[in-house]
Design an enzyme around this catalytic site. Structure first.
Site, mmCIF file in Angstrom:
data_model
loop_
_atom_site.group_PDB
_atom_site.id
_atom_site.type_symbol
_atom_site.label_atom_id
_atom_site.label_comp_id
_atom_site.label_asym_id
_atom_site.label_seq_id
_atom_site.Cartn_x
_atom_site.Cartn_y
_atom_site.Cartn_z
ATOM 1 N N LYS A 1 34.917 23.574 45.453
ATOM 2 C CA LYS A 1 35.625 23.374 44.549
ATOM 3 C C LYS A 1 36.725 22.553 44.459
ATOM 4 O O LYS A 1 37.458 21.858 43.650
ATOM 5 C CB LYS A 1 36.148 24.844 43.614
ATOM 6 C CG LYS A 1 34.634 25.360 43.043
ATOM 7 C CD LYS A 1 35.252 26.933 42.648
ATOM 8 C CE LYS A 1 34.153 27.265 41.682
ATOM 9 N NZ LYS A 1 34.881 28.527 40.838
ATOM 10 N N ASP B 1 35.659 27.461 34.199
ATOM 11 C CA ASP B 1 36.028 28.729 34.461
ATOM 12 C C ASP B 1 37.014 29.578 33.410
ATOM 13 O O ASP B 1 36.943 30.771 32.969
ATOM 14 C CB ASP B 1 36.567 28.995 35.835
ATOM 15 C CG ASP B 1 35.668 29.064 36.786
ATOM 16 O OD1 ASP B 1 34.431 29.263 36.615
ATOM 17 O OD2 ASP B 1 35.919 28.892 38.018
#
Ligand code: ATR
Length: 284
Positions: free
Chosen positions: A59, A96
């Site tokens: 990520k 997220d």
């Protein structure tokens, strides 16, 4: 793409939506080592992919490998969703914070609208998930965030990153966790404590107001010790599976132009896959 990626529930999740909305296509889990990531991303357009999700450990490293990183992802310091443009350019975002907030909106809409009674939010943990939670909560209008973490220095480092006008962020050691719950409107566990195979999260909730919302991003088990204790004392509890499902909506919308539904059908399909995986792990 992840390393490892076999445990990912995303192929079932997106596969369920592709079938439901009659879209011809597939969503595949592709194991990619950190060393292979540059080549894997560079080959996406040529292989006909519309995009990709990234999970651990890619990520952060992938930020330097794409053409554009949007503002949400820059604030969170990581990307998890890439869209391949018509010209092959890679645009990245992080879904997220969106998933966390949309999960709360789905389960406790009134609490979100009234910004948790104007009270503080407590975030347990100071890693990547905590940073996404901090951004999501700040954008939802929370004015005070208390970060509680085993390693105080990491909580302090995260607090220093906040840099959002009007937002107060303080850092607390785990020992001070129970006191940090006083007058709080929401508590979110972003650590792996309480997950199957991990140590339990032991936190005395006595100081937490009864109106507070308690959210765990751990979803295995679905009802963690934290959520069970919070439910027993009357708090509104929100499990972590919803965050996974809601964050996926943003990617699905970007790739396929469909605002996909998070409902019991989807939860059932993903939970069944999750149970199967847990059985496979237990059998090996
Ligand atoms: P992520 O990016 O998923 O948030 P991470 O960056 O590894 O993952 O962060 C994990 C978080 O869980 C950290 O806040 C970590 O605390 P430390 O900063 O002190 O390491 C917390 N955590 C993990 N295992 C823990 C344990 N056994 N006890 C207390 N906290 C723990």
């Amino acid at each position: 793409m992840g390393w490892p990626v076999e445990h990912s529930l995303s192929p079932v999740l997106h596969g369920h939506w592709l079938a439901r909305y009659g879209i011809t296509g597939s969503y595949e889990a592709i194991p990619v080592t950190p060393d292979d990531l540059p080549v894997a991303l560079a080959g996406l357009a040529e292989q006909g992919f519309l995009g990709v999700n990234l999970t651990v450990p890619h990520k952060e490293a992938a930020m330097a490998l794409v053409d554009r990183v949007d503002e949400d992802a820059q604030r969170i310091g990581a990307i998890n969703t890439i869209v391949v443009g018509d010209d092959g350019a890679l645009s990245a975002t992080n879904t997220d914070a969106y998933g966390l907030i949309e999960n709360i909106r789905a389960s406790a809409p009134d609490a979100l609208v009234n910004r948790f009674g104007g009270r503080a939010a407590v975030i347990l943990g100071a890693g990547g998930a905590a940073r996404a939670a901090m951004v999501g909560l700040a954008d939802a209008g929370v004015e005070e965030i208390r970060i509680v973490n085993r390693t105080l220095a990491r909580a302090e480092a995260l607090a220093a990153l906040a840099g959002i006008a009007g937002l107060r962020v303080s850092a607390h050691a785990m020992n001070d966790g129970p006191a940090a719950l006083a007058e709080a409107g929401i508590v979110i566990n972003t650590t792996s404590l309480g997950m199957i195979g991990q140590p339990p999260l032991e936190l005395d909730l006595a100081m937490l107001p009864a109106e507070a919302v308690v959210n765990d991003i751990v979803y295995a088990p679905l009802e963690t010790g934290l959520l069970a204790a919070a439910r027993a004392r009357g708090n509104t509890v929100i499990d972590g599976l919803g965050m996974l499902l809601h964050q996926a909506r943003a990617g699905f919308r970007a790739w396929f132009g469909v605002d996909a539904a998070v409902d019991e059908d989807l939860r059932g399909a993903v939970l069944a896959a999750h149970d199967n995986h847990a059985r496979d792990v237990a059998a090996t």
